[in-house]
Every structure is written in structure tokens, then in C-alpha cells.
Design an enzyme around this catalytic site. Structure first.
Site, short mmCIF file in Angstrom:
data_model
loop_
_atom_site.label_atom_id
_atom_site.label_comp_id
_atom_site.label_asym_id
_atom_site.label_seq_id
_atom_site.Cartn_x
_atom_site.Cartn_y
_atom_site.Cartn_z
N HIS A 178 0.85 -1.20 0.00
CA HIS A 178 0.00 0.00 0.00
C HIS A 178 0.88 1.24 0.00
CE1 HIS A 178 -3.31 2.68 0.75
NE2 HIS A 178 -2.79 3.09 1.89
N HIS A 213 0.92 11.17 -3.43
CA HIS A 213 -0.23 11.05 -2.54
C HIS A 213 -0.97 12.38 -2.57
CE1 HIS A 213 -2.70 10.23 0.99
NE2 HIS A 213 -2.32 8.96 0.89
#
Length: 972
Positions: A332, A379
Site C-alpha cells: 500500500h 499522494h
């Protein structure tokens, strides 16, 4: 193992083999961009493949542990010098061909983030490619990453031999540095081997032979526990084990009882003899078929005795089931090197993640805001840095299948809202991945409900993309027209903003990307079906990521077992059981380089029902970290519900709680017996010297209801023989009543036709469960007579009964013999025959009647003894009950007395309190109370307040006095 294909596993792992070119060495130019230095070196690998070492012109040697190498690269993915000074020193301008093809970059580091690069430049391109391939093959060898105790000790010996001074001698200070736990013990061990022990001394290479090194280790770390185990296995007065004793030890202690005895037969004495010849150093004892304690210790540290069998390190799972029925090692936020709020992103993280065995990585794709309009990975809505989407795809293509051939899933979190940049993403995937990208569904597996996903084996070498496809609906026609114009300006045929197109290929590219999206949908289905656990359990597994991942002891993918549904179909699951003095921590060796106390903790990780944190902890050794010995109670894990997900963790700490090392082993891969467990650091990197010596027993957990079934399956021949024996006994003990009556008539001497009596008597049943089964030709031995032992009674009556049975059978045999003899002699008369037969029948009848009477008398005696014993037990029970009742009665009496005394004290206190309060009442109230009391007394009722008139008068007088005193005080 659950899901494994049947049959004996053929090991596919290749042992460590170092090529001759790496042993001889090659000339390289070692350069460092930070210091801008270039050094000519000779690069070599030792014959065992433990270390990569290089020597410069001053004969100074540096080395690198090959197990710490993460990757070896050449070509466009290598580091190249950028400074002009370095390029000039490397003579880059005069090189023929591409400079990156001559570069060799060795990637190493303690973890995936803290990466270091060693840069070398070869003089030929083929040399650089050969070294890159060979080094990566050695570094990724699972057998080398899980080497046994013998190899670890040999590795330390190899390090000493490689780290020589300019004179080619071994400095003693290197030995002190390697074994720095207790300097005094190191000096004593060196002196015992006749080696120099001064810190400034050095040892010639020819003096430190392998035998001298083993003697040094034995003197430095004596093993008293091995001597004790050796003495317990053999005769304490002897200093050897025979072939039979060694065979029994290997089959009973070291062999896994879960193995099938046909596929994996126990060791035979001739095979044990070969093992003894391999490990016993004394040839004379080998000829006599014996092994000494030294040979026994060498066997225990050998590769044949490792805690994990080699076939468990290899790919042994059945990979032909649908993809959704496997747990997949996933990552992840793969691109991040730190936290997801302000951490840096790195392309190298994708390489390291794939090299570590991960099969599913995440790509958070966002629209690039540069002039080139290149998509980026970051991100969103945080302060994390951005990396190029194209560079990430190139890194994935480079390292996708270097450690595993099984498919890779790219999880796209697609936030790109530009058709042009989405078209670039599709084009990069098609051009860089090539045929490895799965763009069409497989022929057998259509994307329809009820059709299973393809298996990992059918997807070997393929890259799957998981991506969500959105279809927004414009609110009015003008917006739709504007979007179509925008799409036409990019030479595409796109129906929405989120449907990509290629600026160069037109409609064909869009159709191609649509086919890629089909593979996205396929992968999405797989991931959805893969969600076997609930979210809470997924979080629990994520917290134990280190445990589950490290259980594979290498870089293989975490495709470890099938779904819980399939596992539940298995009747019996493997279970880790340690009891009866086994499964304990015995000792440790070279645990730390400090002179401190150490202790060991054991944890079990798996399903919540299997997880036991800090299940066991040893005592702390007294300032001994070289060879501590623990005499502890064994740890018991009675039942493991899902052993394919369970891992055992053994951790060692200093007495202050500082972490030293640990090892995490899958429960399904643990070998039973006496084993060495090498420790690893917190980054799961193998430590050379620290190890734990344990004794483990592994069994299958079987419920009591299936114990007979397992016994029959484990030894079917013995089970069949036992059933036949039981059936014979049952037939002898349960004769039909018709045969009993017939035998009684035959045994009666008063029959009308004695000549018609058969010559072969039937078995005659006897009371109390005894019976006789003589054969038709001759009497059976007494040992073949099936009897049911009596529950009580002495052995003497039973012996008499057996003698009587034997006499009856003997007489019967004599009778049969006489019958045959008489029948063979025709000269005798029929009357004589009848007389003899009548006499024999009468004798046998008397014997049988005596036997019945004796057995009845024995049964009567037994019943009398049982009656008197029960009567005696009842009396004793009554006595004990009475004594207990008396004790309880005395306790109750004392308690009642205490309660009565307490009530009296309370009553006195109440009376006193009442009197005090009554004295404080006014005179009118006292008179009223007095009149009420008198009135009740006259009516015959019981007085409530004072018990008598005298007491009441006294109280009234006291009250009057107190009232007068109060008035006087007021006057004063």
C-alpha cells in the site's frame, strides 16, 4: 501441506554454485560519486559464495556479505558518473559503446529505504553482465538465505581468512572483533589451540585450518547439553552410539511424524551408516559402526538437520486454483519512503518491493502540471513529493519477474482527469510491458458471472492492471459538444473525459485501452473475491505483516494457501505440540558481543484464536551470552486452528530488554527434533553467529472421536491383523446356544447311542467368560486359548483353572487318539469300543463338572470379596462423613455462640442508648410514658420501655435530678 500436489516433492532450488570467473576475479574500476574517487580493484567471490570482496593496489581488502545484496544491475538502470572529473578519470570519452552497459551497480542496505550503491565499471560489457547476473543469482538463492548452523560457522571462518593484512596473515584483533563477548575466553581458546593470543599478533593462514578452527570454537563455546543428550541416548559408561541407536534416534526424534511412511520411509541402518561415515572424524569408530559425541555434534549442525526442510523453501503449493483463492503479498502506498503526509516518493521503492516478493503494488496516478504534461505518482492533497509515472512503469518492467514468475497486479488509483495524459499512461503500459501486459481475457475465462478467474500458473509472466473506469454524464449538450471538440483536438475518439485515447494512434489506441480496462475489471473481481476476512481481521493481519511475510524466509511471493473455505474441508490440521520435556529452549550460542545476561521469549502469530503473545519466557542467564543453558518447562501449543497462517517467533533479548535477534518460522514448515535456529535482526537479515538450540515435537491434532480412524490409516496392516485377532476372540467367547446344547448332549455319558457321538468335540463354553476352542485334529496350545481376564481376584485360582483346562484338553486329545486307534483295529469288538468311549465320556463329564464347580466357587469368592470390600469402603466413607459432620457441627456451634454474644452486646448497647435518651426527655413526656406503661401493665400486656417499675422510677429520679441541675445552672 494444504493444497500441495500429491507425491514426493522434487526440489527445484539450486544449491549455491560460484562460477570460475567469479572465483578468479575480474578487474574493475570502483568509483564513488560523493568523494569523486576512482580506484582500480580486483573483484572476487569466495568459493562458498558467502562474500563479495575486492582488493586494491595496496592489497587492502573490503568485503560485502552477499546475503545483504538486494540487486545487481547493469545497463540503463545503473548509476552513471555525472561529474566531469569522474568521467575524465574513468576515461568515458574514449569508451566504445554505451557507458551504462559497462557499469555494475550493487544495491545493498539494511532495508528498502536506506539503500546504498556500490559502483563498478568493467572493461568489457559482457563481464559486467555476467557479474550482474551471477551476483543476483547468489543473493536471491533461498538455500543461501536459510543456511544451516554448519554454514554459518564456516561463513565466520571465511570472513577471518579474507580479512588478512598486507603480509597475508590473520590479525588476532579480527578474531577479538568477531568473538568480542569475553576477551579472556577468546585468549584461553586461542592458547588451547597453540595459536598466538596477543592483540597485536597475527596468525599465518596455514596454521588456522578448518580442524583448528573447530577446536577453537569448541573451546570457546563448550556444549555440556550435547554431552547430556548423547549420554541419554546411549549407555552412560560408553562414549559412542551404535548404528541401531543412531537409527532409532533419527527415526523417533528427528523424523517428522506427519510424513507418509510410504513416500518418506524411515531411515534404514545402512543409510545411517552412510551418515555416520560423513560426520564421524575417527575412521576406527566408523569401521566398528559407532559414532562419537563429536560426530554426533557435527550431525546436529549439518545442513541435513536444518529447522526448515528445503522443500518448504521451494514452491510447493498447488498454484492451479483460481486467483481469488490465494492470499497475495500486497503493498500500500508503494512509492512512499516515509509517512503519507510529508514523506518522499521514490521510484526505487517499486524495485525493492518487487524484489522482496510482493505481487501487488499501488500506483496513485495524478495529472502532471508541467509543460510536458506527464502523469505523476504521488499522494494527493499532501506534501509528499512527485515521481514520474513513466519511470515507475520502467522500474516495474525491469524487476517484475526477477524473483518470482507469478503474475503482478498493478492497483491504479487513477485521479488523472486529462484524456491526453490518460492516453499516455495507456501507451506507456503497452509499449514498456509489451506482451507481458494482459490486454485480452483468456479464452477459457470469460468475464461472466459464475466463471472462475484464471489460476496463477496460467498467468505466469503476466501483468494485470486494476483500474476503475468512470462514465460521467454531461448535464447539457454544450458540455458534451465541448468535450467532443477537446477529444478531436487530440486526434482521439473518446466518449468521455475519463476514457483515454492516444494522440498518435487515434481510435485504435482508445480501443486498446478499453481492452486494458477489461483486464482492470478482471483484476477487480479477483481482489473482491480475495476479501475473505472482514476489515477488522485485515487490520489485524496488517499489524502482523512482518510475521506473515517473514515466515517465508526469503523473497518468494506470499501466495501461501487457499481460501478459508477450502481449508475448512480438511478433516485434520497440522498442529504444533510441545510436551513431555520437548519443545523447549535448550541453549544459545554467541547471542551477543556483550557480557550480559540474556533471555528468550516465544510468541505465536496467526488467527486470533491461535495468537499468543509472550506465551513463554525463559529465565535470564547470569552474564553469559556465549553458551547459556536454560532448564525450563516446555511450552505447549495444544492446537493451532489454521497452521498455514500461523508463525512461531523466537526472540532473544538482553537482560535490560534490548532486542538482540529473532526468527519467525511458519508452523507448517517446522521440523521436529533437536534443531539449531539461526537468528535475524529487526530487518529480517540473517545474523552469522547467534543461534538457539531447541527441541521440538510436531504432531497432528486428532479429536478423540477419530483416534481409531487415524490409527488404522497410519498402520493399516497392523490394524487389519488386530481386527482379525479380535474377531477370533469374539467368536471363541460368543458361541451359539444350539452348539452349547449339542456339546452338552455329547458330553452326557447316559446317551442311548454312544457310537453316534462324533469324534471331534465342539468347543464347550464355561461360565465367567471362559471358553475352549480345541482344533479338529489336535489340541491347541494353551497360549492360543482366548480368555477374558477377571476383573478382581488373585492369580492363584486363575492358574488352577488353566491347569484344569489343560488336563481336560489333554484327556480329550487322548480320547480322540484312542478312538482313532480303536477304529483302525478291526479285531476288537464293538462292546469293547463302546465301553472305552463311555468311560472317556464319563471322565470328561466329571472333569467339566469339576471345572464348573471350581469356577462357580471362584466366582462366589470374588463376589464375597467384592461385597466385603464395598462394605468396608462404605463404612470408611460413613466414618469420614461423620467426622466431617462433627467438625462442621463444632464450627457451627462456635459460630452460633459468637452470634449470640454479639446480639447480647448489641442489646446492651441499645438499652444503654435508650436509657440515655430517656433521661433527656422532658418531665411531661416521662410522666406520659409512665402512665402508658402502667396502663399496659394493668391490661396484661408486655412492657415496652422499662422492664420493671423500679427501673422506671430510677430513671425518672435521674431525669428529675438532671432537670434540677439544669435550672440551677440557668440561675447561676
Amino acid at each position: 501441506m494444504a493444497g500441495a500436489q500429491p507425491g514426493v516433492h522434487a526440489l527445484q532450488l539450486k544449491p549455491v554454485r560460484v562460477s570460475e570467473s567469479l572465483k578468479r576475479g575480474s578487474r574493475f574500476m570502483k568509483w564513488d560519486e560523493d568523494s569523486s574517487t576512482v580506484t582500480p580493484v580486483t573483484l572476487r567471490v569466495d568459493p562458498q559464495g558467502y562474500f563479495l570482496h575486492w582488493t586494491d593496489q595496496n592489497k587492502e581488502t573490503d568485503l560485502l556479505d552477499i546475503t545483504y545484496i538486494k540487486d545487481a544491475r547493469t545497463g540503463k538502470c545503473t548509476k552513471t558518473p555525472k561529474e566531469a572529473k569522474l568521467r575524465e578519470l574513468l576515461d568515458v570519452g574514449n569508451l566504445v559503446g554505451r557507458i551504462e552497459n559497462r557499469m555494475l551497480t550493487v544495491v545493498t542496505g539494511p532495508d528498502m529505504v536506506n539503500i546504498q550503491y556500490l559502483n563498478f565499471m568493467a572493461f568489457q560489457e559482457d563481464v559486467a553482465k555476467e557479474w550482474a547476473d551471477e551476483l543476483f543469482s547468489l543473493a536471491s538463492n533461498l538455500l543461501a538465505q536459510n543456511m544451516g548452523r554448519e554454514s554459518c560457522l564456516e561463513k565466520a571462518f571465511t570472513r577471518l581468512k579474507l580479512q588478512t593484512n598486507q603480509e597475508g596473515r590473520i590479525p588476532v584483533k579480527n578474531i577479538f572483533r568477531l568473538f568480542s563477548t569475553d576477551r579472556k575466553r577468546v585468549e584461553t581458546a586461542l592458547e588451547s589451540c597453540n595459536l598466538p593470543a596477543g592483540r597485536n599478533d597475527s596468525i599465518p593462514l596455514e596454521d588456522l585450518t578448518p580442524d583448528v578452527y573447530k577446536s577453537f570454537i569448541n573451546n570457546l563455546c563448550p556444549r555440556s547439553e550435547i554431552n547430556q543428550i548423547f549420554a541419554d541416548l546411549g549407555v552412560k559408561s560408553r562414549n559412542y552410539l551404535t548404528v541401531d541407536q543412531m537409527t532409532e534416534f533419527i527415526n523417533n526424534k528427528q523424523r517428522d511424524p506427519r510424513l507418509n511412511e510410504i513416500l518418506y520411509p524411515p531411515l534404514k541402518p545402512e543409510q545411517t551408516q552412510l551418515l555416520m561415515e560423513k560426520f564421524e572424524p575417527n575412521p576406527a569408530m566408523i569401521q566398528r559402526g559407532q559414532i562419537s559425541v563429536e560426530g554426533f555434534a557435527r550431525y546436529l549442525i549439518s545442513e541435513e538437520n536444518s529447522v526448515i526442510p528445503p522443500e518448504k523453501l521451494d514452491q510447493s503449493e498447488d498454484m492451479t486454483f483460481p486467483l481469488s483463492q490465494y492470499f497475495i503479498n500486497s503493498s500500500h502506498n508503494t512509492y512512499l519512503t516515509a509517512g503519507q503526509l510529508a514523506g518522499n516518493s521514490s521510484v526505487e521503492m517499486y524495485r525493492q518491493t518487487l524484489l522482496s516478493g510482493c505481487r501487488c503494488v499501488e500506483l496513485d496516478c495524478w495529472k502532471g502540471r508541467t509543460a510536458e504534461e506527464e502523469p505523476v505518482i504521488t499522494h494527493g492533497f499532501t506534501m509528499t513529493s512527485e515521481i514520474s509515472f513513466k519511470e515507475v512503469i520502467e522500474a516495474i518492467a525491469e524487476c517484475a519477474f526477477k524473483t518470482s514468475p507469478f503474475p503482478i497486479i498493478l492497483s491504479f488509483e487513477n485521479h488523472v482527469d486529462s484524456p491526453k495524459q490518460q492516453a499516455k499512461m495507456a501507451e506507456y503500459c503497452r509499449s514498456i510491458f509489451g506482451d507481458a501486459l494482459l490486454t485480452e481475457t483468456l479464452e477459457k475465462y470469460s468475464l461472466e458471472p459464475g466463471v472462475p478467474l484464471p489460476s496463477p500458473r496460467e498467468l505466469i509472466g503476466k501483468i494485470l492492471i486494476k483500474n476503475k473506469k468512470s462514465h460521467p454524464k454531461p448535464s447539457d449538450g454544450s458540455t458534451k459538444k465541448k468535450l467532443s471538440e477537446q477529444a478531436s483536438n487530440t486526434n482521439s475518439d473518446s466518449s468521455s473525459v475519463f476514457e483515454p485515447s492516444s494522440p498518435s494512434a487515434g481510435p485504435a489506441a482508445a480501443a486498446g485501452f478499453q481492452s486494458i480496462l477489461k483486464s482492470f475489471k478482471s483484476a477487480i473481481m479477483g481482489i473482491v473475491l480475495m476479501s475473505i476476512f472482514s476489515k477488522s481481521k485485515e487490520r489485524a493481519i496488517a499489524e502482523q505483516k512482518q510475521t506473515v511475510s517473514a515466515g517465508f524466509e526469503g523473497r518468494e511471493p506470499l501466495c501461501v494457501c487457499h481460501s478459508v473455505r477450502r481449508v475448512k474441508r480438511l478433516t485434520f490440521q497440522p498442529v504444533f505440540v510441545c510436551d513431555g520435556g520437548v519443545g523447549s529452549i535448550i541453549s544459545g550460542q554467541f547471542l551477543t558481543d556483550k557480557k550480559v545476561g540474556v533471555y528468550v521469549e516465544i510468541d505465536m502469530f496467526g488467527l486470533p484464536v491461535d495468537t499468543r503473545r509472550k506465551a513463554f519466557k525463559t529465565k535470564t542467564s547470569q552474564s553469559n551470552a556465549i553458551n547459556p543453558v536454560w532448564d525450563e518447562e516446555p511450552i505447549v501449543f495444544k492446537k493451532v486452528v489454521l497452521p498455514t497462517l500461523a508463525s512461531l517467533r523466537i526472540a532473544v533479548y538482553e537482560e535490560g530488554g534490548k532486542f538482540i535477534g529473532h526468527r519467525i518460522i511458519p508452523v507448517s514448515a517446522i521440523r521436529p527434533g533437536y534443531r539449531y535456529i539461526g537468528l535475524r535482526n529487526e530487518k529480517n537479515q540473517a545474523l552469522t553467529l547467534p543461534a538457539i538450540f531447541v527441541n521440538i515435537e510436531v504432531k497432528d491434532y486428532v479429536p478423540d472421536t477419530f483416534a481409531d480412524v487415524i490409527e488404522a490409516l497410519s498402520n493399516p496392516i497392523r490394524y487389519v491383523n488386530l481386527m482379525e485377532q479380535r474377531s477370533k476372540q469374539l467368536a471363541a467367547l460368543t458361541l451359539e446356544e444350539g452348539e452349547e446344547e449339542k456339546d452338552t448332549k455329547e458330553a452326557d455319558p447316559g446317551v442311548e447311542n454312544p457310537s453316534e457321538v462324533k469324534s471331534e468335540p465342539k468347543p464347550v463354553p464355561v461360565e465367567n467368560g471362559l471358553s475352549h476352542t480345541p482344533s479338529s485334529a489336535a489340541p491347541k496350545p494353551v497360549s492360543q486359548i482366548s480368555t477374558q481376564p477377571q476383573s478382581t481376584g488373585s492369580t492363584k485360582p486363575a492358574a488352577k483353572t488353566e491347569d484344569l483346562i489343560q488336563s481336560v484338553l489333554t484327556e480329550t486329545a487322548k480320547r480322540d487318539g484312542k478312538k482313532r486307534c480303536l477304529s483302525s483295529s478291526p479285531e476288537h469288538g464293538a462292546s469293547f469300543f463302546e465301553q472305552e468311549l463311555a468311560n472317556l465320556d464319563q471322565d470328561s463329564g466329571q472333569k467339566l463338572s469339576e471345572l464348573k464347580e471350581q469356577q462357580q466357587q471362584q466366582l462366589l469368592n470374588l463376589r464375597q470379596e467384592q461385597y466385603y470390600s464395598e462394605k468396608y469402603l462404605k463404612k470408611e466413607h460413613i466414618k469420614q462423613s461423620l467426622s466431617g459432620f462433627r467438625e462442621k457441627l463444632e464450627i457451627n456451634r462456635s459460630y452460633v455462640n459468637e452470634v449470640v454474644q454479639h446480639i447480647k452486646r448489641i442489646q446492651n448497647d441499645l438499652d444503654q442508648e435508650y436509657q440515655d435518651k430517656f433521661r433527656r426527655l422532658p418531665l411531661e413526656i416521662q410522666e406520659f410514658v409512665q402512665e402508658s406503661t402502667k396502663r399496659k401493665t394493668e391490661d396484661g400486656e408486655q412492657e415496652v420501655l422499662p422492664s420493671s417499675s423500679s427501673t422506671l422510677e430510677k430513671l425518672m429520679q435521674k431525669g428529675a435530678q438532671s432537670e434540677d441541675d439544669t435550672e440551677e445552672e440557668k440561675k447561676d
